[in-house]
Motif scaffolding. Structure first.
Motif, PDB file in Angstrom:
ATOM      1  N   ALA A  90      12.026   5.172   2.743  1.00  0.00           N
ATOM      2  CA  ALA A  90      11.670   4.411   1.547  1.00  0.00           C
ATOM      3  C   ALA A  90      10.376   3.621   1.747  1.00  0.00           C
ATOM      4  O   ALA A  90       9.556   3.519   0.829  1.00  0.00           O
ATOM      5  CB  ALA A  90      12.814   3.466   1.173  1.00  0.00           C
ATOM      6  N   LEU A  91      10.179   3.075   2.938  1.00  0.00           N
ATOM      7  CA  LEU A  91       8.951   2.333   3.210  1.00  0.00           C
ATOM      8  C   LEU A  91       7.728   3.239   3.099  1.00  0.00           C
ATOM      9  O   LEU A  91       6.712   2.857   2.503  1.00  0.00           O
ATOM     10  CB  LEU A  91       9.025   1.674   4.591  1.00  0.00           C
ATOM     11  N   CYS A  92       7.816   4.439   3.625  1.00  0.00           N
ATOM     12  CA  CYS A  92       6.703   5.401   3.492  1.00  0.00           C
ATOM     13  C   CYS A  92       6.460   5.746   2.022  1.00  0.00           C
ATOM     14  O   CYS A  92       5.310   5.827   1.582  1.00  0.00           O
ATOM     15  CB  CYS A  92       6.991   6.663   4.304  1.00  0.00           C
ATOM     16  N   ASP A  93       7.534   5.938   1.257  1.00  0.00           N
ATOM     17  CA  ASP A  93       7.396   6.211  -0.179  1.00  0.00           C
ATOM     18  C   ASP A  93       6.712   5.044  -0.895  1.00  0.00           C
ATOM     19  O   ASP A  93       5.845   5.241  -1.738  1.00  0.00           O
ATOM     20  CB  ASP A  93       8.770   6.448  -0.819  1.00  0.00           C
ATOM     21  N   ILE A  94       7.107   3.823  -0.557  1.00  0.00           N
ATOM     22  CA  ILE A  94       6.550   2.633  -1.204  1.00  0.00           C
ATOM     23  C   ILE A  94       5.067   2.494  -0.907  1.00  0.00           C
ATOM     24  O   ILE A  94       4.270   2.182  -1.798  1.00  0.00           O
ATOM     25  CB  ILE A  94       7.339   1.382  -0.774  1.00  0.00           C
ATOM     26  N   PHE A 100      -0.382  -7.824   4.907  1.00  0.00           N
ATOM     27  CA  PHE A 100      -0.964  -6.810   5.788  1.00  0.00           C
ATOM     28  C   PHE A 100      -1.950  -5.968   4.993  1.00  0.00           C
ATOM     29  O   PHE A 100      -1.811  -5.832   3.778  1.00  0.00           O
ATOM     30  CB  PHE A 100       0.124  -5.879   6.345  1.00  0.00           C
ATOM     31  N   SER A 101      -2.899  -5.379   5.671  1.00  0.00           N
ATOM     32  CA  SER A 101      -3.778  -4.442   4.974  1.00  0.00           C
ATOM     33  C   SER A 101      -2.959  -3.196   4.630  1.00  0.00           C
ATOM     34  O   SER A 101      -2.038  -2.819   5.362  1.00  0.00           O
ATOM     35  CB  SER A 101      -4.988  -4.074   5.829  1.00  0.00           C
ATOM     36  N   HIS A 102      -3.293  -2.602   3.498  1.00  0.00           N
ATOM     37  CA  HIS A 102      -2.568  -1.401   3.062  1.00  0.00           C
ATOM     38  C   HIS A 102      -2.715  -0.289   4.091  1.00  0.00           C
ATOM     39  O   HIS A 102      -1.762   0.425   4.388  1.00  0.00           O
ATOM     40  CB  HIS A 102      -3.063  -0.937   1.695  1.00  0.00           C
ATOM     41  N   ARG A 103      -3.887  -0.153   4.646  1.00  0.00           N
ATOM     42  CA  ARG A 103      -4.140   0.890   5.651  1.00  0.00           C
ATOM     43  C   ARG A 103      -3.246   0.696   6.876  1.00  0.00           C
ATOM     44  O   ARG A 103      -2.656   1.645   7.376  1.00  0.00           O
ATOM     45  CB  ARG A 103      -5.607   0.867   6.063  1.00  0.00           C
ATOM     46  N   LEU A 104      -3.127  -0.552   7.340  1.00  0.00           N
ATOM     47  CA  LEU A 104      -2.270  -0.849   8.488  1.00  0.00           C
ATOM     48  C   LEU A 104      -0.804  -0.574   8.153  1.00  0.00           C
ATOM     49  O   LEU A 104      -0.079   0.023   8.958  1.00  0.00           O
ATOM     50  CB  LEU A 104      -2.441  -2.310   8.915  1.00  0.00           C
ATOM     51  N   ALA A 142       4.027   2.271   9.027  1.00  0.00           N
ATOM     52  CA  ALA A 142       5.224   2.836   8.401  1.00  0.00           C
ATOM     53  C   ALA A 142       5.440   4.275   8.857  1.00  0.00           C
ATOM     54  O   ALA A 142       6.556   4.680   9.192  1.00  0.00           O
ATOM     55  CB  ALA A 142       5.121   2.761   6.882  1.00  0.00           C
ATOM     56  N   ARG A 143       4.366   5.055   8.890  1.00  0.00           N
ATOM     57  CA  ARG A 143       4.485   6.448   9.327  1.00  0.00           C
ATOM     58  C   ARG A 143       4.795   6.540  10.822  1.00  0.00           C
ATOM     59  O   ARG A 143       5.611   7.369  11.229  1.00  0.00           O
ATOM     60  CB  ARG A 143       3.207   7.207   8.994  1.00  0.00           C
ATOM     61  N   ASP A 144       4.159   5.702  11.616  1.00  0.00           N
ATOM     62  CA  ASP A 144       4.477   5.688  13.052  1.00  0.00           C
ATOM     63  C   ASP A 144       5.939   5.308  13.268  1.00  0.00           C
ATOM     64  O   ASP A 144       6.631   5.896  14.100  1.00  0.00           O
ATOM     65  CB  ASP A 144       3.577   4.714  13.812  1.00  0.00           C
ATOM     66  N   PHE A 145       6.413   4.311  12.517  1.00  0.00           N
ATOM     67  CA  PHE A 145       7.807   3.891  12.622  1.00  0.00           C
ATOM     68  C   PHE A 145       8.741   5.046  12.275  1.00  0.00           C
ATOM     69  O   PHE A 145       9.722   5.302  12.985  1.00  0.00           O
ATOM     70  CB  PHE A 145       8.074   2.685  11.713  1.00  0.00           C
ATOM     71  N   LEU A 146       8.455   5.766  11.205  1.00  0.00           N
ATOM     72  CA  LEU A 146       9.280   6.910  10.811  1.00  0.00           C
ATOM     73  C   LEU A 146       9.345   7.944  11.925  1.00  0.00           C
ATOM     74  O   LEU A 146      10.421   8.417  12.288  1.00  0.00           O
ATOM     75  CB  LEU A 146       8.741   7.541   9.525  1.00  0.00           C
ATOM     76  N   HIS A 147       8.202   8.288  12.502  1.00  0.00           N
ATOM     77  CA  HIS A 147       8.180   9.311  13.551  1.00  0.00           C
ATOM     78  C   HIS A 147       8.841   8.811  14.833  1.00  0.00           C
ATOM     79  O   HIS A 147       9.560   9.569  15.500  1.00  0.00           O
ATOM     80  CB  HIS A 147       6.747   9.779  13.807  1.00  0.00           C
ATOM     81  N   ASP A 148       8.613   7.561  15.186  1.00  0.00           N
ATOM     82  CA  ASP A 148       9.266   7.003  16.379  1.00  0.00           C
ATOM     83  C   ASP A 148      10.777   6.946  16.187  1.00  0.00           C
ATOM     84  O   ASP A 148      11.547   7.249  17.101  1.00  0.00           O
ATOM     85  CB  ASP A 148       8.730   5.611  16.703  1.00  0.00           C
ATOM     86  N   GLN A 156       9.104  14.636   8.093  1.00  0.00           N
ATOM     87  CA  GLN A 156       7.992  14.417   9.029  1.00  0.00           C
ATOM     88  C   GLN A 156       6.713  15.083   8.544  1.00  0.00           C
ATOM     89  O   GLN A 156       5.625  14.551   8.754  1.00  0.00           O
ATOM     90  CB  GLN A 156       8.376  14.920  10.411  1.00  0.00           C
ATOM     91  N   ALA A 157       6.822  16.219   7.882  1.00  0.00           N
ATOM     92  CA  ALA A 157       5.640  16.893   7.336  1.00  0.00           C
ATOM     93  C   ALA A 157       5.080  16.136   6.135  1.00  0.00           C
ATOM     94  O   ALA A 157       3.858  16.091   5.942  1.00  0.00           O
ATOM     95  CB  ALA A 157       5.983  18.319   6.952  1.00  0.00           C
ATOM     96  N   ARG A 158       5.955  15.561   5.344  1.00  0.00           N
ATOM     97  CA  ARG A 158       5.523  14.824   4.150  1.00  0.00           C
ATOM     98  C   ARG A 158       4.755  13.559   4.515  1.00  0.00           C
ATOM     99  O   ARG A 158       3.829  13.154   3.816  1.00  0.00           O
ATOM    100  CB  ARG A 158       6.751  14.474   3.316  1.00  0.00           C
ATOM    101  N   PHE A 159       5.152  12.925   5.626  1.00  0.00           N
ATOM    102  CA  PHE A 159       4.506  11.693   6.057  1.00  0.00           C
ATOM    103  C   PHE A 159       4.010  11.862   7.502  1.00  0.00           C
ATOM    104  O   PHE A 159       4.605  11.307   8.436  1.00  0.00           O
ATOM    105  CB  PHE A 159       5.470  10.503   5.980  1.00  0.00           C
ATOM    106  N   PRO A 160       2.943  12.616   7.722  1.00  0.00           N
ATOM    107  CA  PRO A 160       2.455  12.792   9.097  1.00  0.00           C
ATOM    108  C   PRO A 160       1.908  11.478   9.647  1.00  0.00           C
ATOM    109  O   PRO A 160       1.536  10.567   8.888  1.00  0.00           O
ATOM    110  CB  PRO A 160       1.340  13.826   8.947  1.00  0.00           C
ATOM    111  N   ARG A 161       1.861  11.388  10.965  1.00  0.00           N
ATOM    112  CA  ARG A 161       1.256  10.186  11.563  1.00  0.00           C
ATOM    113  C   ARG A 161      -0.166  10.042  11.055  1.00  0.00           C
ATOM    114  O   ARG A 161      -0.884  11.015  10.898  1.00  0.00           O
ATOM    115  CB  ARG A 161       1.247  10.308  13.086  1.00  0.00           C
ATOM    116  N   ALA A 162      -0.558   8.816  10.796  1.00  0.00           N
ATOM    117  CA  ALA A 162      -1.902   8.579  10.256  1.00  0.00           C
ATOM    118  C   ALA A 162      -2.908   8.441  11.398  1.00  0.00           C
ATOM    119  O   ALA A 162      -2.614   8.008  12.459  1.00  0.00           O
ATOM    120  CB  ALA A 162      -1.903   7.316   9.418  1.00  0.00           C
TER     121      ALA A 162
END
Length: 165
Positions: free
Chosen positions: A63-67, A122-126, A131-137, A159-165
């Motif tokens: 959900a965080l990645c979606d948001i 937080f900056s949106h970029r950060l 969020a993506r790193d958290f999902l993958h970890d 994982q494909a939908r939200f690849p590590r940035a």
């Protein structure tokens, strides 16, 4: 600096008969991997966290990645002066985590925080990267606990939908 983390609950263990290769989206998002989450600003030593023990942590990461993506729908991106809003509802309660983006910054608050406490910013970029790193970890940690989860097509798609940035 932003730190996103979790802890799994021992009060709500996953059913031992679960076939993680074939678990559907609803079960992955709502019934498994319960615990607590936090978003912390390490510079100010403040955080938004839960202490309920029943938050589905994979659902939170998803959900965080979606948001984060939802907050980036304005074509002007970080130049957009009009605030963009999103909220994360916790299914088992009426509590919400609230997100507001203006320009390139995202304010994070929660219903359970004191009203006079300022939001975490937080900056949106950060936020997107973390969020993506958290999902993958998290999926790596959960796969270490349940090896068959690595063979679940829902996890592959996530994982494909939200690849590590």
């Amino acid at each position: 600096m932003l730190d996103i983390g979790y802890s799994l609950s021992t009060r709500f263990p996953d059913p031992p008969q679960t076939d993680y290769r074939r678990v559907d989206v609803r079960t992955l998002r709502h019934d498994l991997f319960c615990g607590d989450i936090y978003l912390a600003d390490t510079h100010t030593d403040r955080e938004v966290s839960t202490a309920w023990g029943w938050v589905p942590v994979l659902d939170f990461a998803w959900a965080l990645c979606d948001i984060v993506e939802q907050l980036d729908r304005d074509p002007r991106g970080s130049r957009a002066s009009r605030p963009q809003y999103a909220e994360l509802d916790f299914t088992e309660s009426s509590d919400r985590m609230l997100f507001q983006r203006r320009f390139g910054w995202v304010d994070v608050t929660a219903d359970w925080m004191p009203r006079d406490e300022p939001p975490l910013t937080f900056s949106h970029r950060l936020l997107r990267r973390e969020a993506r790193d958290f999902l993958h970890d998290l999926t790596a940690d959960l796969t270490d606990l349940h090896e068959d989860l690595a063979d679940n097509p829902v996890v592959w798609d996530l994982q494909a939908r939200f690849p590590r940035a």
